[in-house]
Design a protein around this motif. Structure first.
Motif, short mmCIF file in Angstrom:
data_model
loop_
_atom_site.label_atom_id
_atom_site.label_comp_id
_atom_site.label_asym_id
_atom_site.label_seq_id
_atom_site.Cartn_x
_atom_site.Cartn_y
_atom_site.Cartn_z
N ASN A 83 0.91 -1.12 -0.29
CA ASN A 83 -0.06 -0.09 0.07
C ASN A 83 0.82 1.57 0.10
OD1 ASN A 83 -1.97 2.11 0.46
ND2 ASN A 83 -3.28 1.36 2.01
N LEU A 84 0.90 1.91 -0.97
CA LEU A 84 2.16 3.13 -1.29
C LEU A 84 1.08 4.64 -1.24
CD1 LEU A 84 3.75 2.19 -4.44
CD2 LEU A 84 4.59 1.92 -1.90
N ASP A 85 0.05 4.64 -0.60
CA ASP A 85 -1.05 5.24 -0.12
C ASP A 85 0.03 6.34 1.19
OD1 ASP A 85 -3.04 7.61 -0.25
OD2 ASP A 85 -4.75 6.87 0.82
N VAL A 86 0.59 6.75 1.14
CA VAL A 86 1.45 8.24 1.80
C VAL A 86 1.49 9.83 1.12
CG1 VAL A 86 3.84 7.91 3.07
CG2 VAL A 86 2.90 5.89 2.64
N SER A 87 0.71 10.42 1.76
CA SER A 87 0.70 11.75 1.62
C SER A 87 2.35 12.38 2.47
CB SER A 87 -0.16 12.37 2.42
OG SER A 87 0.67 12.46 3.07
N ASN A 88 2.73 13.05 1.64
CA ASN A 88 3.94 14.34 1.53
C ASN A 88 3.96 14.59 3.81
OD1 ASN A 88 5.31 13.71 -0.96
ND2 ASN A 88 3.86 15.94 -1.42
N LEU A 89 2.82 15.56 4.46
CA LEU A 89 2.65 15.43 5.28
C LEU A 89 2.97 14.13 6.08
CD1 LEU A 89 1.78 17.20 7.19
CD2 LEU A 89 -0.41 17.27 6.77
N GLU A 90 2.00 13.23 6.06
CA GLU A 90 2.86 11.75 6.12
C GLU A 90 3.78 11.51 6.53
OE1 GLU A 90 0.47 7.03 7.71
OE2 GLU A 90 0.01 9.00 6.18
N TYR A 91 4.61 11.28 5.21
CA TYR A 91 5.71 11.26 5.29
C TYR A 91 6.35 11.84 6.21
CZ TYR A 91 10.44 9.29 3.63
OH TYR A 91 11.88 9.47 3.25
N GLN A 92 6.10 13.11 6.26
CA GLN A 92 7.83 14.38 7.05
C GLN A 92 7.21 14.00 8.38
OE1 GLN A 92 6.52 17.49 5.35
NE2 GLN A 92 6.95 17.39 3.01
N LEU A 93 5.99 14.14 8.88
CA LEU A 93 5.35 13.58 9.95
C LEU A 93 6.72 12.42 10.43
CD1 LEU A 93 4.21 14.53 12.65
CD2 LEU A 93 2.11 13.10 12.00
N SER A 94 6.23 11.31 10.19
CA SER A 94 7.12 9.70 10.05
C SER A 94 8.65 9.90 10.71
CB SER A 94 5.78 8.48 9.34
OG SER A 94 4.90 8.57 9.31
N ASP A 95 8.90 10.49 9.64
CA ASP A 95 10.84 10.97 9.49
C ASP A 95 10.74 11.74 10.76
OD1 ASP A 95 12.98 10.84 7.83
OD2 ASP A 95 12.67 12.95 8.02
N TYR A 96 9.85 12.96 11.29
CA TYR A 96 10.23 14.14 12.03
C TYR A 96 10.29 12.69 13.47
CZ TYR A 96 10.17 17.21 14.85
OH TYR A 96 10.45 18.56 16.36
N VAL A 97 9.05 11.69 13.91
CA VAL A 97 8.95 10.97 14.52
C VAL A 97 10.39 10.30 15.37
CG1 VAL A 97 7.66 9.55 15.97
CG2 VAL A 97 6.97 11.25 14.60
N MET A 98 10.70 9.37 14.15
CA MET A 98 11.10 7.88 14.09
C MET A 98 12.82 8.77 14.55
SD MET A 98 11.77 5.08 12.93
CE MET A 98 10.05 4.65 11.99
N LYS A 99 13.26 9.67 13.69
CA LYS A 99 14.62 10.51 13.33
C LYS A 99 14.65 10.82 15.37
CE LYS A 99 16.10 12.49 9.19
NZ LYS A 99 15.47 13.96 8.47
N VAL A 100 13.40 11.15 16.17
CA VAL A 100 13.71 11.80 17.07
C VAL A 100 14.07 10.34 18.23
CG1 VAL A 100 12.34 12.46 19.38
CG2 VAL A 100 11.94 13.58 17.23
N PHE A 101 13.19 9.48 18.08
CA PHE A 101 13.52 7.89 18.28
C PHE A 101 14.79 7.66 18.04
CE2 PHE A 101 12.69 3.21 17.00
CZ PHE A 101 13.10 2.87 19.08
N ASP A 102 15.48 7.69 16.85
CA ASP A 102 16.42 6.78 16.28
C ASP A 102 18.29 7.41 16.83
OD1 ASP A 102 17.49 3.98 15.61
OD2 ASP A 102 18.06 5.73 13.08
N ALA A 103 17.13 8.87 17.22
CA ALA A 103 18.74 9.96 18.01
C ALA A 103 19.03 9.29 19.42
CB ALA A 103 18.76 11.22 18.38
N ASP A 104 20.68 9.22 19.87
CA ASP A 104 21.13 8.64 20.80
C ASP A 104 21.00 9.45 22.42
OD1 ASP A 104 23.20 7.43 19.73
OD2 ASP A 104 24.85 9.21 19.63
N MET A 105 20.36 8.45 23.30
CA MET A 105 19.55 8.77 24.03
C MET A 105 20.54 10.07 25.09
SD MET A 105 17.87 5.34 25.64
CE MET A 105 18.44 4.17 25.63
N ASP A 106 20.08 10.60 26.38
CA ASP A 106 20.72 11.68 26.90
C ASP A 106 20.71 11.68 28.61
OD1 ASP A 106 22.19 13.83 27.97
OD2 ASP A 106 20.77 15.43 26.61
#
Length: 347
Positions: A188-211
């Motif tokens: 299912n490739l039904d992914v909008s630009n906004l959803e992709y950008q938001l998901s990428d934002y959340v993922m980068k927050v999750f994937d960063a080193d823990m402080d």
């Protein structure tokens, strides 16, 4: 002594690693595998974390890495502790390293069942790539991230597997992804630009080193970024949580899976009582806060309240009347009097 133990794949959940061992060991029962891996053979596997491990398994894991790195890269801990106060972050890692079940008391887990997923998820294209590269697929950690419904690598929607993640469904079993993920799942490739950008934002927050060194309140940080928006009072002492919630709901109306449940969830973020990565990220993304600023939170030297009060007093010291100050600062004369009479709290 175990004859072998699999090497974890990139972004593989610890649960998935143990499930692969269960299948490849040839054990016929979960109990036999549990006796090899867990200190308590009646332990219930947790897809997001893991029960207390035997000394032998710990030794194998730490042979080429550290237990801290294993936890950071193969459990969901970064999601749950990213925005916790420093002491709770440190305590959660300390307890998980000690394999003390009370670490659940230190992390912040959403209690509302309607927001909890019921099944482990997978990306059909990742599964195909895994099988080509490794001869088997596995449970990817990033596919289980609460609030993210797409695979960032392939820009497609994640699918629910038949493997439940409730306590009841996980009792006495370890399910290898290879056995339950179909080979020909439609993509299912039904992914909008906004959803992709938001998901990428959340993922980068999750994937960063823990402080585990800095302690900045996420609520105070976000409040400091409300200046100039309609979601805070002129002096900055109030957050208009209902108004912000209404704006968030409209902004994310196409993605109900991302929405905060009620306005008080927004309020709790600013009061430092809600620490969910997805909730914080939804607010930060909406406000346009850069990823690096959110990952390395700092507070201004002076709060908006302090700057407001200083400017007011400076204007008064220059001989301006209360009415003139009110007009210059765009506030009511009652606000000017309130500051001068110290009726408002100070930051």
């Amino acid at each position: 002594m175990m004859a072998f133990f699999p090497t974890p794949y990139v972004d593989e959940l610890a649960y998935s690693l143990f499930a692969r061992y269960h299948v490849h060991s040839g054990h016929m029962t979960f109990r036999a595998t549990a006796e090899d891996i867990f200190q308590n053979k009646d332990a219930i596997p947790n897809p997001e974390f893991f029960p207390a491990l035997t000394d032998e398994v710990c030794s194998i894991i730490t042979h080429s890495s550290t237990m801290e790195a294993f936890i950071a890269e193969h459990t969901m801990l970064p999601y749950y502790i990213r925005f916790l106060p420093l002491e709770r972050r440190q305590k959660a890692m300390e307890l998980l390293l000690a394999m003390d079940r009370t670490f659940y008391d230190a992390i912040y887990v959403r209690q509302k069942k309607s927001k909890q997923r019921q099944h482990m998820r997978y990306c059909p294209l990742c599964a195909a790539a895994d099988r080509e590269q490794h001869g088997e697929t596995y449970w990817h950690r990033k596919h289980q991230l609460p609030g993210v419904e797409i695979c960032l690598e392939h820009r497609c929607r994640l699918e629910n597997s038949s493997n439940g993640i409730t306590v009841e469904s996980q009792r006495f079993k370890l399910i290898h992804a290879e056995l339950v993920i179909p080979e020909n799942t439609p993509v299912n490739l039904d992914v909008s630009n906004l959803e992709y950008q938001l998901s990428d934002y959340v993922m980068k927050v999750f994937d960063a080193d823990m402080d585990f060194e800095h302690d900045v309140s996420v609520g105070k940080f976000l409040q400091s970024r409300l200046e100039g928006t309609p979601y805070t009072s002129t002096r900055g002492e109030q957050v208009f949580a209902r108004k912000l919630y209404a704006a968030l709901s409209e902004y994310y109306q196409e993605f109900p899976q991302y929405s905060l449940e009620a306005w008080w969830y927004v309020q709790k973020v600013f009061c430092s009582q809600n620490f969910h990565t997805i909730d914080v990220s939804l607010i930060a993304f909406f406000l346009g806060i850069p990823i690096q600023d959110l990952l390395h939170m700092t507070l201004p030297e002076q709060t908006l309240q302090q700057r407001f009060d200083s400017k007011l007093r400076m204007l008064r010291s220059q001989g301006m009347t209360q009415k003139q100050v009110a007009e210059a600062m765009g506030v009511s004369i009652h606000a000017v009097k309130g500051v001068e009479e110290k009726r408002y709290r100070t930051a």
